[in-house]
Design a protein around this motif. Structure first.
Motif, mmCIF file in Angstrom:
data_model
loop_
_atom_site.group_PDB
_atom_site.id
_atom_site.type_symbol
_atom_site.label_atom_id
_atom_site.label_comp_id
_atom_site.label_asym_id
_atom_site.label_seq_id
_atom_site.Cartn_x
_atom_site.Cartn_y
_atom_site.Cartn_z
ATOM 1 N N VAL A 180 -2.406 10.057 5.842
ATOM 2 C CA VAL A 180 -2.753 9.009 6.801
ATOM 3 C C VAL A 180 -3.981 8.248 6.320
ATOM 4 O O VAL A 180 -4.048 7.018 6.417
ATOM 5 C CB VAL A 180 -2.968 9.592 8.214
ATOM 6 C CG1 VAL A 180 -3.599 8.579 9.141
ATOM 7 C CG2 VAL A 180 -1.651 10.083 8.786
ATOM 8 N N GLY A 181 -4.965 8.965 5.786
ATOM 9 C CA GLY A 181 -6.161 8.312 5.262
ATOM 10 C C GLY A 181 -5.854 7.377 4.109
ATOM 11 O O GLY A 181 -6.409 6.275 4.015
ATOM 12 N N LEU A 182 -4.953 7.799 3.216
ATOM 13 C CA LEU A 182 -4.547 6.931 2.108
ATOM 14 C C LEU A 182 -3.856 5.667 2.618
ATOM 15 O O LEU A 182 -4.119 4.561 2.132
ATOM 16 C CB LEU A 182 -3.626 7.679 1.149
ATOM 17 C CG LEU A 182 -4.265 8.774 0.304
ATOM 18 C CD1 LEU A 182 -3.197 9.494 -0.510
ATOM 19 C CD2 LEU A 182 -5.341 8.198 -0.596
ATOM 20 N N GLU A 183 -2.976 5.829 3.599
ATOM 21 C CA GLU A 183 -2.284 4.664 4.159
ATOM 22 C C GLU A 183 -3.266 3.740 4.877
ATOM 23 O O GLU A 183 -3.157 2.513 4.782
ATOM 24 C CB GLU A 183 -1.169 5.105 5.093
ATOM 25 C CG GLU A 183 -0.016 5.747 4.370
ATOM 26 C CD GLU A 183 1.129 6.123 5.286
ATOM 27 O OE1 GLU A 183 1.096 5.745 6.482
ATOM 28 O OE2 GLU A 183 2.065 6.778 4.811
ATOM 29 N N LEU A 184 -4.228 4.323 5.577
ATOM 30 C CA LEU A 184 -5.228 3.515 6.274
ATOM 31 C C LEU A 184 -6.087 2.745 5.274
ATOM 32 O O LEU A 184 -6.370 1.559 5.475
ATOM 33 C CB LEU A 184 -6.106 4.417 7.145
ATOM 34 C CG LEU A 184 -7.129 3.723 8.022
ATOM 35 C CD1 LEU A 184 -6.447 2.759 8.982
ATOM 36 C CD2 LEU A 184 -7.931 4.746 8.789
ATOM 37 N N LYS A 185 -6.483 3.398 4.195
ATOM 38 C CA LYS A 185 -7.267 2.712 3.171
ATOM 39 C C LYS A 185 -6.481 1.537 2.602
ATOM 40 O O LYS A 185 -7.032 0.443 2.414
ATOM 41 C CB LYS A 185 -7.655 3.668 2.054
ATOM 42 C CG LYS A 185 -8.473 2.979 0.971
ATOM 43 C CD LYS A 185 -8.812 3.895 -0.162
ATOM 44 C CE LYS A 185 -9.576 3.115 -1.214
ATOM 45 N NZ LYS A 185 -9.685 3.813 -2.455
ATOM 46 N N GLN A 186 -5.203 1.741 2.339
ATOM 47 C CA GLN A 186 -4.349 0.672 1.817
ATOM 48 C C GLN A 186 -4.314 -0.516 2.783
ATOM 49 O O GLN A 186 -4.410 -1.666 2.372
ATOM 50 C CB GLN A 186 -2.936 1.202 1.564
ATOM 51 C CG GLN A 186 -1.920 0.143 1.212
ATOM 52 C CD GLN A 186 -2.202 -0.558 -0.105
ATOM 53 O OE1 GLN A 186 -2.836 -0.012 -0.992
ATOM 54 N NE2 GLN A 186 -1.746 -1.784 -0.226
ATOM 55 N N ALA A 196 -5.852 -3.992 1.463
ATOM 56 C CA ALA A 196 -4.901 -5.045 1.105
ATOM 57 C C ALA A 196 -3.889 -5.362 2.196
ATOM 58 O O ALA A 196 -3.020 -6.193 1.992
ATOM 59 C CB ALA A 196 -4.147 -4.644 -0.161
ATOM 60 N N GLY A 197 -3.993 -4.731 3.336
ATOM 61 C CA GLY A 197 -2.984 -4.915 4.368
ATOM 62 C C GLY A 197 -3.458 -5.734 5.552
ATOM 63 O O GLY A 197 -4.384 -6.541 5.457
ATOM 64 N N SER A 198 -2.830 -5.485 6.675
ATOM 65 C CA SER A 198 -3.096 -6.276 7.878
ATOM 66 C C SER A 198 -4.439 -5.953 8.528
ATOM 67 O O SER A 198 -4.886 -6.692 9.400
ATOM 68 C CB SER A 198 -1.971 -6.069 8.889
ATOM 69 O OG SER A 198 -1.898 -4.712 9.264
ATOM 70 N N LEU A 199 -5.104 -4.874 8.127
ATOM 71 C CA LEU A 199 -6.391 -4.521 8.736
ATOM 72 C C LEU A 199 -7.588 -5.071 7.975
ATOM 73 O O LEU A 199 -8.725 -4.790 8.319
ATOM 74 C CB LEU A 199 -6.519 -2.996 8.847
ATOM 75 C CG LEU A 199 -5.498 -2.302 9.737
ATOM 76 C CD1 LEU A 199 -5.734 -0.810 9.732
ATOM 77 C CD2 LEU A 199 -5.543 -2.853 11.147
#
Length: 164
Positions: free
Chosen positions: A81-87, A91-94
């Motif tokens: 989850v942390g890796l996905e959040l960092k992404q 580079a994402g919508s956040l």
């Protein structure tokens, strides 16, 4: 119809978020039902079993299946989850603070609300020993929320992309 190799089928099965979420929700339902039936003693025996026994004792890994699930698997879950959040932040919508405000506030509320509810409940029950477990509902709520989103997320409305 061409035959798909077993490795390809396995990879598709493992990487499909819906299947993983459904598996988590199904396993939780089976565990809740099983733990509340006359066969609860077998459930307790399995959950408290220590795989590896004395072979892992020297490494201080002689933990019950429940401890492996709560400590080991949740650590892996939060790492992913942390890796996905960092992404998403990089580079994402956040990456846009205005677009990230609502999800960030929802995440903080989703972590804080179960913990506050748990502490309030233990204060009412005057159970000081139970108050030490407040992090458990926080972690499991996040895992189940992601499982529900994986299974039913396609039916959820999309965010509007502007401040609504």
């Amino acid at each position: 119809m061409p035959r798909v190799p077993l490795l390809t089928r396995s990879r598709r099965f493992v990487t499909d978020e819906r299947r993983g979420g459904a598996l988590l929700l199904g396993a939780a339902l089976v565990a809740v039902v099983w733990a509340n039936t006359p066969w609860r003693a077998t459930y307790r025996t399995i959950v408290t079993a220590v795989p590896g026994g004395d072979a892992l004792a020297g490494l201080h890994l002689d933990l019950s299946l429940a401890a492996w699930a709560s400590d080991g698997l949740l650590a892996i879950f939060f790492f992913v989850v942390g890796l996905e959040l960092k992404q998403e932040v990089v580079a994402g919508s956040l990456r846009d603070p205005r677009r990230a405000a609502v999800p960030v506030l929802a995440a903080v509320g989703g972590m804080a609300a179960p913990a506050v509810l748990y502490v309030a409940t233990t204060l009412v029950d005057h159970d000081g020993g139970a108050r030490a477990g407040w992090a458990v509902p926080t972690a499991t709520d996040i895992a189940f929320a992601l499982a529900v989103l994986a299974v039913f997320g396609r039916g959820c409305p999309r965010p509007c992309g502007r401040s609504c």
